[in-house]
Design a protein around this motif. Structure first.
Motif, mmCIF file in Angstrom:
data_model
loop_
_atom_site.group_PDB
_atom_site.id
_atom_site.type_symbol
_atom_site.label_atom_id
_atom_site.label_comp_id
_atom_site.label_asym_id
_atom_site.label_seq_id
_atom_site.Cartn_x
_atom_site.Cartn_y
_atom_site.Cartn_z
ATOM 1 N N LYS A 140 0.827 -1.205 0.000
ATOM 2 C CA LYS A 140 0.000 0.000 0.000
ATOM 3 C C LYS A 140 0.863 1.258 0.000
ATOM 4 C CE LYS A 140 -4.262 -1.861 1.986
ATOM 5 N NZ LYS A 140 -5.219 -1.842 3.117
ATOM 6 N N GLN A 141 1.993 1.212 0.683
ATOM 7 C CA GLN A 141 2.918 2.340 0.662
ATOM 8 C C GLN A 141 3.477 2.565 -0.741
ATOM 9 O OE1 GLN A 141 5.775 1.157 3.643
ATOM 10 N NE2 GLN A 141 4.462 1.740 5.358
ATOM 11 N N LYS A 142 3.500 1.488 -1.541
ATOM 12 C CA LYS A 142 4.032 1.569 -2.904
ATOM 13 C C LYS A 142 2.941 1.723 -3.958
ATOM 14 C CE LYS A 142 8.376 -0.905 -2.128
ATOM 15 N NZ LYS A 142 9.296 -1.943 -2.667
ATOM 16 N N GLY A 143 1.700 1.934 -3.517
ATOM 17 C CA GLY A 143 0.646 2.239 -4.468
ATOM 18 C C GLY A 143 -0.450 1.215 -4.634
ATOM 19 N N LEU A 144 -0.453 0.129 -3.868
ATOM 20 C CA LEU A 144 -1.539 -0.846 -3.956
ATOM 21 C C LEU A 144 -2.834 -0.210 -3.458
ATOM 22 C CD1 LEU A 144 -2.304 -3.853 -4.546
ATOM 23 C CD2 LEU A 144 -1.997 -4.256 -2.092
ATOM 24 N N SER A 145 -3.880 -0.313 -4.274
ATOM 25 C CA SER A 145 -5.148 0.314 -3.901
ATOM 26 C C SER A 145 -6.336 -0.629 -4.015
ATOM 27 C CB SER A 145 -5.401 1.543 -4.792
ATOM 28 O OG SER A 145 -5.429 1.169 -6.168
ATOM 29 N N LEU A 146 -6.074 -1.919 -4.214
ATOM 30 C CA LEU A 146 -7.144 -2.892 -4.413
ATOM 31 C C LEU A 146 -7.663 -3.436 -3.081
ATOM 32 C CD1 LEU A 146 -5.600 -4.988 -7.334
ATOM 33 C CD2 LEU A 146 -7.281 -3.143 -7.498
ATOM 34 N N PRO A 147 -8.918 -3.880 -3.043
ATOM 35 C CA PRO A 147 -9.424 -4.572 -1.849
ATOM 36 C C PRO A 147 -8.632 -5.854 -1.604
ATOM 37 C CG PRO A 147 -11.218 -3.982 -3.351
ATOM 38 C CD PRO A 147 -9.954 -3.743 -4.092
ATOM 39 N N ILE A 148 -8.484 -6.208 -0.333
ATOM 40 C CA ILE A 148 -7.767 -7.423 0.063
ATOM 41 C C ILE A 148 -8.787 -8.479 0.473
ATOM 42 C CG2 ILE A 148 -6.059 -8.418 1.617
ATOM 43 C CD1 ILE A 148 -4.936 -6.326 -0.319
ATOM 44 N N VAL A 149 -8.691 -9.646 -0.170
ATOM 45 C CA VAL A 149 -9.583 -10.775 0.100
ATOM 46 C C VAL A 149 -8.838 -11.812 0.933
ATOM 47 C CG1 VAL A 149 -10.984 -12.610 -0.939
ATOM 48 C CG2 VAL A 149 -10.730 -10.402 -2.126
ATOM 49 N N TRP A 150 -9.458 -12.262 2.021
ATOM 50 C CA TRP A 150 -8.901 -13.345 2.839
ATOM 51 C C TRP A 150 -9.683 -14.607 2.524
ATOM 52 C CZ3 TRP A 150 -4.437 -13.494 5.208
ATOM 53 C CH2 TRP A 150 -4.166 -14.507 6.138
ATOM 54 N N ASN A 151 -9.060 -15.516 1.788
ATOM 55 C CA ASN A 151 -9.686 -16.726 1.257
ATOM 56 C C ASN A 151 -9.284 -17.893 2.162
ATOM 57 O OD1 ASN A 151 -10.484 -18.911 -0.380
ATOM 58 N ND2 ASN A 151 -10.091 -17.758 -2.254
ATOM 59 N N THR A 152 -10.195 -18.361 2.996
ATOM 60 C CA THR A 152 -9.850 -19.248 4.108
ATOM 61 C C THR A 152 -10.789 -20.433 4.233
ATOM 62 O OG1 THR A 152 -9.741 -19.357 6.547
ATOM 63 C CG2 THR A 152 -11.137 -17.662 5.607
ATOM 64 N N SER A 153 -10.290 -21.491 4.846
ATOM 65 C CA SER A 153 -11.111 -22.672 5.148
ATOM 66 C C SER A 153 -12.143 -22.397 6.230
ATOM 67 C CB SER A 153 -10.209 -23.818 5.626
ATOM 68 O OG SER A 153 -9.651 -23.511 6.897
ATOM 69 N N GLY A 154 -12.011 -21.272 6.927
ATOM 70 C CA GLY A 154 -12.894 -20.958 8.038
ATOM 71 C C GLY A 154 -12.380 -21.443 9.378
ATOM 72 N N TYR A 155 -11.313 -22.250 9.343
ATOM 73 C CA TYR A 155 -10.763 -22.802 10.582
ATOM 74 C C TYR A 155 -9.736 -21.815 11.135
ATOM 75 C CZ TYR A 155 -9.080 -26.448 13.797
ATOM 76 O OH TYR A 155 -8.733 -27.183 14.914
ATOM 77 N N GLU A 156 -10.254 -20.796 11.801
ATOM 78 C CA GLU A 156 -9.450 -19.679 12.283
ATOM 79 C C GLU A 156 -9.637 -19.491 13.785
ATOM 80 O OE1 GLU A 156 -7.408 -18.179 10.340
ATOM 81 O OE2 GLU A 156 -8.237 -17.805 8.357
ATOM 82 N N THR A 157 -8.691 -18.795 14.394
ATOM 83 C CA THR A 157 -8.854 -18.357 15.774
ATOM 84 C C THR A 157 -9.357 -16.922 15.774
ATOM 85 O OG1 THR A 157 -6.610 -17.499 15.937
ATOM 86 C CG2 THR A 157 -6.945 -19.813 16.571
ATOM 87 N N LEU A 158 -10.005 -16.536 16.855
ATOM 88 C CA LEU A 158 -10.440 -15.147 16.982
ATOM 89 C C LEU A 158 -9.251 -14.199 16.957
ATOM 90 C CD1 LEU A 158 -13.317 -14.909 19.632
ATOM 91 C CD2 LEU A 158 -13.393 -14.346 17.198
ATOM 92 N N SER A 159 -8.144 -14.605 17.575
ATOM 93 C CA SER A 159 -6.975 -13.721 17.610
ATOM 94 C C SER A 159 -6.447 -13.443 16.213
ATOM 95 C CB SER A 159 -5.876 -14.311 18.498
ATOM 96 O OG SER A 159 -5.423 -15.556 17.992
ATOM 97 N N THR A 160 -6.464 -14.451 15.333
ATOM 98 C CA THR A 160 -6.015 -14.241 13.957
ATOM 99 C C THR A 160 -6.982 -13.346 13.202
ATOM 100 O OG1 THR A 160 -4.683 -16.254 13.753
ATOM 101 C CG2 THR A 160 -5.684 -15.415 11.741
#
Length: 322
Positions: A139-159
């Motif tokens: 983003k500091q170098k010019g990235l302006s696109l939305p970020i997608v987090w593509n996950t299995s759903g097996y996550e912790t709340l902290s993550t």
């Protein structure tokens, strides 16, 4: 920058619900297969996500959109026995190339230059700090696109909370309504999938109270929101119904649903898994798919993404050619 990630990985890993405690900072591999290094298997435009993620018009083919700027990461914390991306998930040998933060940033910026609708980070939980850092630099170098987090759903709340300031779109699976089934079909014997997936999804939904869209190259593009994917497994129609009811009872129509029939048999017919689960050698029939879609309609799900019958094909499995 250096290839060393010791300052980004834990010495007692608890980034996913397995909480295996691996000393990744010293190079030990966790149950997911990841150690102190970052491995990427593919970086390319991907044209077969949901319409607001990869688009439907204006791409290299008339029926394809601009594409999602997708980066696939090696290793996985679940290692489902039927995994279609088994070559990179760790079900067998793992494909991928060791990558540093400068290279990862360059991949993101290159995908943006190619016209990607977003940056789509696939199975990145075990590299969460690497990806947070890379997105910040990009983003500091010019990235302006939305970020997608593509996950299995097996996550912790902290993550999930750690990713909140980085992620715009949560593209999450919800695979099972039963921990017994999750354990049975995961090489890592996942025993707490339902609780973790519901808890993390609840947090994702709280970050995105309603989806937001804009127009990108004549395509409706999601810029913020939650899409929950459920892939029907052959022989597990009741699981699919139970998943949809569980989600609708909890979230109603406040989230977007994607009901998928793209299961592709990749198991060795002589493997122990195939002998124990011969149904996994089949595809999902059109009749079963229509039964699940009708169930979703009857529940009251107002709008969902669905797939046609051509999706259960190995042609939808990318080449791991980074």
């Amino acid at each position: 920058m250096t290839n060393s990630w010791q300052n980004l990985v834990p010495d007692k890993c608890d980034w996913c619900p397995l909480a295996c405690g691996a000393n990744r900072a010293s190079g030990e591999s966790g149950l997911c297969g990841a150690n102190d290094k970052l491995y990427v298997a593919r970086s390319a435009l991907h044209f077969w996500e949901e319409p607001p993620i990869s688009g439907i018009i204006g791409g290299p083919k008339r029926d394809q959109g601009p594409g999602s700027g997708t980066i696939f990461f090696s290793n996985c914390n679940m290692k489902c026995v039927y995994c279609q991306n088994r070559e990179i998930s760790g079900v067998g040998n793992v494909c991928g190339r060791e990558t540093n933060i400068d290279e990862l940033v360059d991949m993101m910026l290159d995908l943006q230059n190619q016209g990607a609708m977003n940056i789509n980070l696939v199975t990145g939980t075990h590299y969460r700090s690497h990806l947070i850092s890379a997105v910040r630099v990009a983003k500091q170098k010019g990235l302006s696109l939305p970020i997608v987090w593509n996950t299995s759903g097996y996550e912790t709340l902290s993550t999930v909370y750690a990713l909140n300031d980085t992620v715009d779109i949560w593209l999450t699976d919800f695979k099972y309504a039963s921990d017994d089934l999750a354990s049975e079909l995961s090489f890592n014997k996942v025993t707490n999938y339902v609780e973790c997936a519901l808890e993390s999804l609840d947090a994702m939904a709280s970050f995105c109270e309603e989806p937001k869209f804009d127009n990108y190259k004549e395509n409706l593009r999601m810029t913020k929101g939650v899409i929950v994917r459920h892939m029907i497994l052959p022989g597990q129609i009741q699981n699919s119904k139970d998943v949809l009811k569980m989600l609708f009872d909890e979230f109603g129509n406040t989230i977007k649903y994607s009901i998928m029939n793209q299961y592709t048999p990749v198991l060795d017919k002589e493997s122990e898994v195939a002998k124990n689960h011969p149904e996994l050698l089949q595809t999902v029939s059109q009749e079963d798919y229509e039964e699940v879609l009708k169930f979703a309609d009857n529940l009251g799900i107002e709008d969902y993404y669905w797939q046609n019958g051509t999706t259960c094909s190995e042609s939808f499995i990318p080449n791991w050619d980074l």
